[in-house]
Design a protein around this motif. Structure first.
Motif, PDB file in Angstrom:
ATOM      1  N   LYS A  26      13.598-111.977 -50.155  1.00 39.82           N
ATOM      2  CA  LYS A  26      13.156-112.705 -48.967  1.00 39.82           C
ATOM      3  C   LYS A  26      13.669-114.143 -48.997  1.00 39.82           C
ATOM      4  CE  LYS A  26      10.494-112.685 -45.235  1.00 39.82           C
ATOM      5  NZ  LYS A  26      10.697-111.756 -44.104  1.00 39.82           N
ATOM      6  N   ALA A  27      13.681-114.748 -50.193  1.00 37.10           N
ATOM      7  CA  ALA A  27      14.170-116.120 -50.312  1.00 37.10           C
ATOM      8  C   ALA A  27      15.653-116.204 -49.957  1.00 37.10           C
ATOM      9  CB  ALA A  27      13.934-116.626 -51.735  1.00 37.10           C
ATOM     10  N   PHE A  28      16.450-115.263 -50.478  1.00 36.67           N
ATOM     11  CA  PHE A  28      17.870-115.225 -50.133  1.00 36.67           C
ATOM     12  C   PHE A  28      18.048-115.040 -48.629  1.00 36.67           C
ATOM     13  CE2 PHE A  28      18.713-114.186 -54.651  1.00 36.67           C
ATOM     14  CZ  PHE A  28      19.748-115.075 -54.878  1.00 36.67           C
ATOM     15  N   GLN A  29      17.229-114.160 -48.068  1.00 38.59           N
ATOM     16  CA  GLN A  29      17.340-113.862 -46.643  1.00 38.59           C
ATOM     17  C   GLN A  29      17.070-115.106 -45.805  1.00 38.59           C
ATOM     18  OE1 GLN A  29      15.340-110.293 -45.392  1.00 38.59           O
ATOM     19  NE2 GLN A  29      14.715-111.219 -43.478  1.00 38.59           N
ATOM     20  N   GLU A  30      16.055-115.886 -46.191  1.00 41.54           N
ATOM     21  CA  GLU A  30      15.724-117.091 -45.433  1.00 41.54           C
ATOM     22  C   GLU A  30      16.864-118.103 -45.472  1.00 41.54           C
ATOM     23  OE1 GLU A  30      12.105-118.333 -47.172  1.00 41.54           O
ATOM     24  OE2 GLU A  30      10.866-116.843 -46.119  1.00 41.54           O
ATOM     25  N   VAL A  31      17.579-118.159 -46.598  1.00 46.91           N
ATOM     26  CA  VAL A  31      18.725-119.067 -46.696  1.00 46.91           C
ATOM     27  C   VAL A  31      19.797-118.670 -45.695  1.00 46.91           C
ATOM     28  CG1 VAL A  31      20.635-119.796 -48.172  1.00 46.91           C
ATOM     29  CG2 VAL A  31      18.311-119.687 -49.091  1.00 46.91           C
ATOM     30  N   PHE A  32      20.095-117.367 -45.633  1.00 50.81           N
ATOM     31  CA  PHE A  32      21.134-116.901 -44.719  1.00 50.81           C
ATOM     32  C   PHE A  32      20.719-117.072 -43.261  1.00 50.81           C
ATOM     33  CE2 PHE A  32      22.643-114.216 -48.379  1.00 50.81           C
ATOM     34  CZ  PHE A  32      23.873-114.835 -48.493  1.00 50.81           C
ATOM     35  N   GLY A  56      15.663-102.778 -38.850  1.00 48.23           N
ATOM     36  CA  GLY A  56      16.771-103.624 -38.439  1.00 48.23           C
ATOM     37  C   GLY A  56      17.360-104.365 -39.629  1.00 48.23           C
ATOM     38  N   VAL A  57      18.684-104.445 -39.690  1.00 42.52           N
ATOM     39  CA  VAL A  57      19.377-105.060 -40.822  1.00 42.52           C
ATOM     40  C   VAL A  57      20.333-106.137 -40.322  1.00 42.52           C
ATOM     41  CG1 VAL A  57      21.045-104.675 -42.690  1.00 42.52           C
ATOM     42  CG2 VAL A  57      19.244-102.995 -42.258  1.00 42.52           C
ATOM     43  N   GLN A  58      20.366-107.248 -41.041  1.00 41.62           N
ATOM     44  CA  GLN A  58      21.400-108.247 -40.826  1.00 41.62           C
ATOM     45  C   GLN A  58      22.339-108.206 -42.031  1.00 41.62           C
ATOM     46  OE1 GLN A  58      21.173-112.423 -38.967  1.00 41.62           O
ATOM     47  NE2 GLN A  58      20.873-112.813 -41.130  1.00 41.62           N
ATOM     48  N   ALA A  59      23.579-107.814 -41.774  1.00 42.34           N
ATOM     49  CA  ALA A  59      24.579-107.730 -42.833  1.00 42.34           C
ATOM     50  C   ALA A  59      25.428-108.996 -42.834  1.00 42.34           C
ATOM     51  CB  ALA A  59      25.460-106.503 -42.616  1.00 42.34           C
ATOM     52  N   ILE A  60      25.609-109.583 -44.000  1.00 40.13           N
ATOM     53  CA  ILE A  60      26.434-110.777 -44.148  1.00 40.13           C
ATOM     54  C   ILE A  60      27.771-110.375 -44.759  1.00 40.13           C
ATOM     55  CG2 ILE A  60      26.612-113.074 -45.143  1.00 40.13           C
ATOM     56  CD1 ILE A  60      24.363-112.773 -43.108  1.00 40.13           C
ATOM     57  N   LEU A  61      28.844-110.633 -44.025  1.00 37.66           N
ATOM     58  CA  LEU A  61      30.192-110.320 -44.488  1.00 37.66           C
ATOM     59  C   LEU A  61      30.948-111.610 -44.786  1.00 37.66           C
ATOM     60  CD1 LEU A  61      29.287-107.889 -42.528  1.00 37.66           C
ATOM     61  CD2 LEU A  61      31.703-107.295 -42.545  1.00 37.66           C
ATOM     62  N   GLN A  62      31.743-111.573 -45.824  1.00 38.40           N
ATOM     63  CA  GLN A  62      32.614-112.699 -46.165  1.00 38.40           C
ATOM     64  C   GLN A  62      34.044-112.187 -46.233  1.00 38.40           C
ATOM     65  OE1 GLN A  62      32.127-114.439 -50.079  1.00 38.40           O
ATOM     66  NE2 GLN A  62      32.765-116.448 -49.329  1.00 38.40           N
ATOM     67  N   GLY A  70      19.948-108.001 -45.427  1.00 41.17           N
ATOM     68  CA  GLY A  70      18.585-108.497 -45.277  1.00 41.17           C
ATOM     69  C   GLY A  70      17.977-107.990 -43.988  1.00 41.17           C
ATOM     70  N   GLY A  71      16.708-108.289 -43.784  1.00 40.74           N
ATOM     71  CA  GLY A  71      16.044-107.868 -42.563  1.00 40.74           C
ATOM     72  C   GLY A  71      16.612-108.567 -41.342  1.00 40.74           C
ATOM     73  N   LEU A  72      16.562-107.885 -40.220  1.00 40.90           N
ATOM     74  CA  LEU A  72      17.083-108.442 -38.970  1.00 40.90           C
ATOM     75  C   LEU A  72      16.029-109.350 -38.349  1.00 40.90           C
ATOM     76  CD1 LEU A  72      19.394-108.373 -36.851  1.00 40.90           C
ATOM     77  CD2 LEU A  72      18.127-106.537 -35.717  1.00 40.90           C
ATOM     78  N   PRO A  73      16.340-110.636 -38.147  1.00 37.18           N
ATOM     79  CA  PRO A  73      15.363-111.540 -37.535  1.00 37.18           C
ATOM     80  C   PRO A  73      14.924-111.031 -36.165  1.00 37.18           C
ATOM     81  CG  PRO A  73      17.231-112.763 -38.434  1.00 37.18           C
ATOM     82  CD  PRO A  73      17.602-111.317 -38.493  1.00 37.18           C
ATOM     83  N   GLY A  74      13.622-111.057 -35.933  1.00 40.37           N
ATOM     84  CA  GLY A  74      13.101-110.622 -34.646  1.00 40.37           C
ATOM     85  C   GLY A  74      12.830-109.136 -34.541  1.00 40.37           C
ATOM     86  N   ASP A  75      13.085-108.379 -35.608  1.00 42.73           N
ATOM     87  CA  ASP A  75      12.816-106.937 -35.583  1.00 42.73           C
ATOM     88  C   ASP A  75      11.304-106.726 -35.537  1.00 42.73           C
ATOM     89  OD1 ASP A  75      12.816-104.201 -35.834  1.00 42.73           O
ATOM     90  OD2 ASP A  75      13.299-104.183 -37.972  1.00 42.73           O
ATOM     91  N   ALA A  76      10.804-106.246 -34.415  1.00 47.77           N
ATOM     92  CA  ALA A  76       9.360-106.100 -34.245  1.00 47.77           C
ATOM     93  C   ALA A  76       8.828-104.830 -34.889  1.00 47.77           C
ATOM     94  CB  ALA A  76       9.011-106.107 -32.758  1.00 47.77           C
ATOM     95  N   GLY A  78       9.580-101.345 -37.773  1.00 46.37           N
ATOM     96  CA  GLY A  78      10.163-101.082 -39.085  1.00 46.37           C
ATOM     97  C   GLY A  78       9.842-102.176 -40.076  1.00 46.37           C
ATOM     98  N   GLY A  79      10.880-102.855 -40.563  1.00 46.93           N
ATOM     99  CA  GLY A  79      10.693-103.880 -41.577  1.00 46.93           C
ATOM    100  C   GLY A  79      10.141-105.179 -41.060  1.00 46.93           C
ATOM    101  N   GLY A  80      10.076-105.360 -39.746  1.00 47.52           N
ATOM    102  CA  GLY A  80       9.521-106.591 -39.191  1.00 47.52           C
ATOM    103  C   GLY A  80      10.269-107.830 -39.633  1.00 47.52           C
ATOM    104  N   GLY A  81      11.578-107.720 -39.775  1.00 43.43           N
ATOM    105  CA  GLY A  81      12.370-108.854 -40.238  1.00 43.43           C
ATOM    106  C   GLY A  81      12.592-108.862 -41.736  1.00 43.43           C
ATOM    107  N   GLY A  82      12.049-107.869 -42.435  1.00 41.18           N
ATOM    108  CA  GLY A  82      12.248-107.749 -43.877  1.00 41.18           C
ATOM    109  C   GLY A  82      12.988-106.469 -44.206  1.00 41.18           C
ATOM    110  N   LEU A  83      13.251-106.266 -45.485  1.00 49.89           N
ATOM    111  CA  LEU A  83      13.965-105.079 -45.934  1.00 49.89           C
ATOM    112  C   LEU A  83      13.463-104.730 -47.328  1.00 49.89           C
ATOM    113  CD1 LEU A  83      16.191-103.410 -44.527  1.00 49.89           C
ATOM    114  CD2 LEU A  83      17.867-104.597 -45.934  1.00 49.89           C
TER     115      LEU A  83
END
Length: 427
Positions: A26-32, A56-62, A70-76, A78-83
């Protein structure tokens, strides 16, 4: 002195470590999510496919390489923004060195530990032609009965292939996972559902289900929110699990004796008329069989249950009274409950369904909601089905001898080996 209870507390430390790893993710996710991504990095919205919650998932690509999930922000939902930990580990599915990316053919017929199978890459055309030829040879020599297909619950297109081949033996994982729940829910309260309205529950009674460490994130979020809203959580589990630590009351019940406690609680609810009488009268056949039902549960007193379970009779009686009077109450059941895989699982799940009915929370706030499905036409409704060959031969798993299971689709893993080795299982 190391007692049974203190030993179980030590074992519960594993659950705490899981919660700690979730906080780290969750801490890593908040940074992203909080910072603007550096040049070369991109956030892509998608969904997790590890389980059917599809969080919902937010994938970070480099530079086109997947670096973080990480969880998708605003996902109401499932994970509710978490994963969960499994979803966050999905990167391994993409970059695992042993990931199967194309068809492979065994070139060494010799088998054994340490023997190189000699896998060789082949084209999809060769792979499909090889499979089709082996299907045809098996059917021509032994009949369609000789084909055994192991799959997940089959979608329409997959079943079209199996029906075209005349396959009678298809098995999936249901009887090793949630077949008991599925059958009992259907005959007691309606179609199977995992939709629990924890947020509006005031009393949550758990038989073995470790929601916080061994369940979908949507359930863990629900029970945490419920407790924050003032719900009482009671856990029966021989293990001092993460959920046991979280619960208001934990009882290290004797393994396999959950049914005794459930029956005793039903006894108290009926004896003291603490059940939702209006709901039961409107939606069940209880009024017609009331005398017989009360007589059936009369012997299952809390004192009897204490001898079976080691849970004090006074506690069982008090919990039953709270269950019947504190407001919306629920006894959730899931494929991951320890209770679902006991030898008396059928009777236990039946008792759990009765408790939910007596609470009057079936398809009601604070209880178990029945599934609401979007009416999407099946493949056969859009594309008329072809003429399939008749299915001949007998099931190798013996499922055709079990009427309730036969209605459910799929097959039985538990009798499959016996059926293969002895032609038909000795049932």
């Amino acid at each position: 002195m190391l007692t049974r209870r203190s030993m179980l507390r030590l074992a519960g430390g594993a659950g705490a470590s899981l919660l700690s790893s979730t906080r780290l993710a969750k801490a890593f996710q908040e940074v992203f999510q909080a910072a603007e991504l550096p040049a070369g990095m991109q956030a892509v919205a998608t969904a997790c496919g590890v389980c059917d919650s599809n969080c919902g998932v937010q994938a970070i690509l480099q530079d086109g390489v997947l670096r973080f999930l990480g969880g998708l922000p605003g996902d109401a939902d499932g994970g509710g923004g978490g994963l969960c930990a499994k979803g966050g580990s999905g990167i391994g599915l993409v970059y695992d060195p042993d990931r199967l990316k194309y068809p492979m053919k065994r070139t060494n017929p010799e088998k054994g530990i340490g023997v190189d199978p000699g896998w060789e890459r082949i084209t999809w055309t060769e792979a499909l032609d090889t499979i089709a030829a082996r299907f045809s040879n098996a059917i021509s020599q032994y009949g369609a009965e000789s084909l055994l297909v192991i799959s997940r619950p089959a979608p329409d297109l997959w079943m079209r292939l199996l029906n075209a081949l005349g396959v009678v033996n298809r098995v999936d994982h249901l009887d090793e996972c949630f077949l008991t729940n599925r059958i009992l829910q259907r005959y007691c309260t309606g179609p199977m559902t995992w939709a629990h309205d924890f947020a509006n529950s005031k009393f949550i009674l758990l038989f073995g289900w470790d929601l916080l460490a061994k369940a979908k994130l949507v359930f863990a979020r629900g029970i945490v929110q419920a407790k924050a809203n003032g719900a009482k959580v009671v856990c029966f589990n021989p293990q001092y699990s993460a959920t046991a630590r979280f619960a208001d009351e934990w009882y290290p019940i004797r393994p396999g004796s959950d049914l005794a406690v459930a029956l005793a609680m039903i006894h108290v609810l009926l004896e003291e008329n603490l059940y939702n009488q209006q709901f039961v009268a409107n939606y069940t056949n209880f009024p017609e069989y009331e005398s017989a039902i009360r007589a059936h549960f009369a012997p299952y007193t809390p004192e009897w249950a204490e001898l079976q379970s080691e849970v004090p009779a006074a506690a069982i009686r008090r919990l039953a009274r709270e269950f019947g009077t504190m407001g919306p109450a629920i006894v959730p059941v899931h494929k991951k409950t320890l209770a679902a895989n006991y030898t008396n699982a059928t009777q236990l799940v039946h008792a759990i369904m009765i408790l939910n009915i007596l609470a009057g929370t079936v398809d009601r706030p604070g209880g178990r909601y029945e599934a609401r499905k979007i009416d999407i036409p099946a493949v056969d409704a859009v594309y008329p089905r072809p003429a399939y060959p008749p299915k001949t031969g007998r099931r190798v798993d013996g499922k055709d001898r079990l009427p309730l299971v036969l209605e459910d689709g799929g097959g039985l893993f538990s009798t499959l080996a016996d059926g293969i080795l002895n032609k038909y299982p000795g049932m």
